[in-house]
Every structure is written in C-alpha cells, then in structure tokens.
Enzyme design. Structure first.
Site, PDB file in Angstrom:
ATOM      1  CE  LYS A 127      -4.490   0.721   0.631  1.00  0.00           C
ATOM      2  NZ  LYS A 127      -5.562  -0.691   0.066  1.00  0.00           N
TER       3      LYS A 127
HETATM    4  N1  GLU Z   1      -7.415  -0.270  -2.780  1.00  0.00           N
HETATM    5  C1  GLU Z   1      -8.279  -1.352  -3.231  1.00  0.00           C
HETATM    6  C2  GLU Z   1      -8.120  -2.140  -2.033  1.00  0.00           C
HETATM    7  O1  GLU Z   1      -8.007  -1.614  -0.720  1.00  0.00           O
HETATM    8  C3  GLU Z   1      -7.782  -2.066  -4.334  1.00  0.00           C
HETATM    9  C4  GLU Z   1      -6.415  -2.496  -4.589  1.00  0.00           C
HETATM   10  C5  GLU Z   1      -5.851  -2.925  -5.880  1.00  0.00           C
HETATM   11  O2  GLU Z   1      -6.888  -3.069  -6.730  1.00  0.00           O
HETATM   12  O3  GLU Z   1      -4.718  -3.166  -6.161  1.00  0.00           O
HETATM   13  O4  GLU Z   1      -8.143  -3.327  -1.978  1.00  0.00           O
END
Ligand code: GLU
Length: 420
Positions: free
Chosen positions: A106
């Site tokens: 993240k």
């Molecule tokens: N931000 C989204 C999540 O927390 C999607 C992450 C992604 O598609 O890589 O799952």
C-alpha cells in the site's frame, strides 16, 4: 505496548489471533507481522502560484511470497507510516484469501487532493511516481486507486512510468498500475468492482442465514467509489437503502432513499452535500438507525465502542479497510452482530485489478460478461471457503477469513522454504 489508535497494531492483533487458532509456525508469524520493505520519499511539487512545496509519500511492501506486491495509493491528510503498514498487510491477506497470484502493498501521499488544482495534482502524481523509481513495476509492485485517488491519476502514473522506461514493452508496461481509464488500458467493470464484491458478500450472508436480499434494509457510511456503487447495485436488487452519509452530509428515509438521484448528485458534486430531495440528519444518527445490514464504506476506525453501542443491525459488511476498532468489534460481537471482514467483503476491487493486469499482459480485452462472471466465481468461492472454515474452527467470520488466507501462505512457505 498497547496503542488502540495504531492501525498496524489492530491489523497485527487480528492476524495473531487467527495465527494462534491455526497454530501458524512461529517464523511465518514473525515474517508476516512486519512489512518486507518500507519506502518513504519526500518530493517537491511546483504549485500553480510558483511556490514549491514538499510532500511525503509512502510505499510499503508487506509481502511478495505469492507474487508481485499489489495494493492502492491513498491521497489523504491522515496518511502516515502506521496506517500504510496496516493497509499493506491487509492486502497480503486479502490477495491470499481470494487466491490471486499477488502479495500485498500500500502507498500514499499525505495530502488533501481537494485543496489542489488538477494540474498541481498531475505534477504531484508524476513526481511521486518518478521518485518511487523501480520500487514499482508491472512484475514488481502494482499500485491501484484507493481513498482520494482515481482513474485519471492511474493514467498519469502509467504514462510517467512508460515515458522513463525506454521504447520496449509498450503493451505490458501498462500493467504497472491498475484502475486506469478503459481508454488507457483499464478494464470494464473495475470502477464498480469493489461495490459489486460487497454486494456478493451481502448476498452470500443472506444465503447463509436464510434471508432474501430483496427488501433488506441497509445503511451505507461513505459515498465514494465503493459506497456509491454498492448502494446503487443494492438498490437495483431491491434492497431498501434507508440512510447514506459522507463527510459532507447524511441523509435518511425509512421508506428508502432515491439512490440513483443521490448517485448522480455525488458524481457531479464530488459530495452528497447540496442534495435537496431527502431528509438530512446528523452524522452520528446514521449509526443508530435500525437496519438489517450496516455497510461502512469510508475510512478506518469508524465503528468505535460508543457507536457500536448505538448500532442496531444483524450484520456489518466491511466495505472499507479496517472500519471497526477492536473495542467496537467486542461490542458488536457481544450484541450478536455478525461482521463480514474487509479482506473478504471488499476484495472485488483487487480481483478486477488482476483481470486488468492480465488484459495488459496479453493485449486482449475482456467483455463485461467475462469480468462479471469471473469476479462472481472468485468472490463466491472465497465466501464459501470462509463459511466452511468458520464451521470447522467455530470462530468468527474474521478469524475464519484470516485462517483461509494464512493456511495458503503457510503452505507456500512450507514448499518453498526460507532463502537461502
Ligand atoms: N485499494 C483497493 C483495496 O484496498 C484495491 C487495491 C488494488 O486493486 O490493487 O483493496
């Protein structure tokens, strides 16, 4: 050291509880309790006024045992190391749970994007991408949208990465990021995918408890990408959405709100405030409205102990990441309220990110039906596995979801061993 405000501690406690339940080997526990790599960048951006401002960005790579790191970029004033570490760990557990060939990561920038012009945000996104260098890449670490980021920003990330990558691999390197616009290599169905997955989780819970989805009464906290698409799809299926709220306004109607109208309003105004065809209520009152399902789709730590005491519902579907505090969860559990955990409930987004990445690798576009059918299969299968694990371990939905996820990781560690 117990710090209830530390999100990383919350995610670690959830993970450790399930690790205990399945007797996860000590070295794997140690590995998974910390990120593999923490990247922090400080970078300058020229504002429209000519002023140069320094921003701080993060990319936390939690684990890549199962494949390249994967997870969103968040632009929000509260982004800090502790938060991004927790969010990165949840991505590892989420990707493992739904069987994707990805690890977890993240990132984000501590910024309120609403305070900047489009051209300032474009320069910020491009400079942040450049500063990360080879930390990201289509086979290394693949960002995506999260809170405060959107398809346009993903297009800029892809374009920046492509421009500094040399002439080769023009098709495959589109897969450096997912959640792009369809024109730039995005996938049909990606934008609504998280909300769609949340609805599958609710439908699955209905099946498990012998209820009908049609007529179910629902409140939704948060009306961004996830909350708004979920509410739209749920209303379309005949659910009665009695309350919705975002940081700007909260509305309620016990006969059901006009969700298509609220959806269009939020699209145009980027907020619910200003909608004049529904009854406005106080933010806090949203939590106390009796419903069948409460869907937190905003930020973390929203269901606190105090709010949980007020809540009257049968199930909480965690569309947001980490919306329930440990104390809030204790209260909900003592009241017999089921929690469908984030790593299961909101996995639809990363599943369609995976489809987008596959399309970028192969250069072939999928039809909307292909995306819908495969998303449904993957999410349904994961929900089935979690329910079976819950019965086997006689534990909560959250513990069962972690158990399924950890058993996959543990099995792969056993087979691969620890290098060297
Ligand atoms: N931000 C989204 C999540 O927390 C999607 C992450 C992604 O598609 O890589 O799952």
């Amino acid at each position: 050291m117990n710090d209830p405000t530390s999100l990383h501690q919350v995610s670690n406690q959830q993970f450790q509880r399930a690790a205990e339940l399945i007797d996860l080997k000590a070295p794997y526990r140690a590995i998974l309790s910390e990120p593999e790599k923490e990247v922090i960048v400080n970078f300058p951006v020229i504002l429209d006024s000519g002023e140069i401002r320094l921003f701080r960005g993060y990319r936390i790579q939690h684990n890549n045992l199962l494949g390249p790191y994967k997870g969103g970029f968040r632009f929000h004033p509260d982004v800090d190391l502790d938060e991004v570490k927790a969010l990165a760990a949840w991505m590892t557990f989420k990707c493992s749970l739904v069987g994707l060939p990805y690890g977890g990561a993240k990132g984000g920038v501590t910024v309120d994007p609403r305070e900047y012009s489009d051209s300032e945000i474009e320069r910020l996104v491009r400079r942040f991408t450049h500063q990360l260098g080879d930390t990201i890449g289509p086979t290394v670490d693949i960002p995506a949208p999260d809170v405060g980021t959107n398809a346009q920003m993903m297009d800029w990330i892809m374009d920046t990465y492509a421009n500094v990558s040399g002439p080769g691999g023009r098709q495959q390197l589109k897969g450096v990021v997912t959640g792009k616009s369809i024109e730039c290599g995005g996938s049909v169905g990606r934008e609504a995918a998280t909300g769609q997955g949340v609805l599958y989780a609710l439908r699955h819970w209905c099946g498990e408890t012998g209820q009908r989805l049609k007529g179910l009464r629902i409140s939704v906290q948060g009306f961004g990408n996830v909350g708004s698409h979920f509410a739209r799809l749920a209303a379309h299926e005949g659910c009665i959405v009695v309350a919705v709220g975002d940081q700007s306004a909260t509305f309620a109607d016990e006969n059901g709100l006009d969700i298509p109208a609220l959806f269009d309003h939020a699209r145009q105004n980027r907020a619910l405030a200003g909608f004049d065809k529904a009854n406005r209520i106080e933010t806090e009152d949203l939590f106390a409205i009796p419903v069948d399902a409460f869907v937190p789709a905003a930020l973390e730590n929203q269901i606190t102990k105090e709010r949980a005491i007020d809540m009257e519902c049968h199930v909480v579907i965690e569309a947001a990441n980490g919306p329930t505090t440990a104390a809030g969860e204790e209260v909900l559990t003592s009241k017999g309220i089921e929690i469908i955990p984030d790593i299961l409930a909101n996995a639809g987004g990363v599943v369609v990110s995976y489809f987008e990445w596959l399309q970028n690798q192969s250069g072939r576009s999928w039809r909307v039906d292909d995306v819908g059918t495969r998303l449904r299969e993957i999410i349904w299968d994961a929900n089935d596995k979690v329910v079976a694990m819950k019965a086997q371990l006689r534990c909560s939905h959250r513990d069962a979801a972690y158990a399924v996820s950890l058993l996959r990781l543990s099995d792969v560690y056993d087979r691969r061993g620890i290098f060297p």
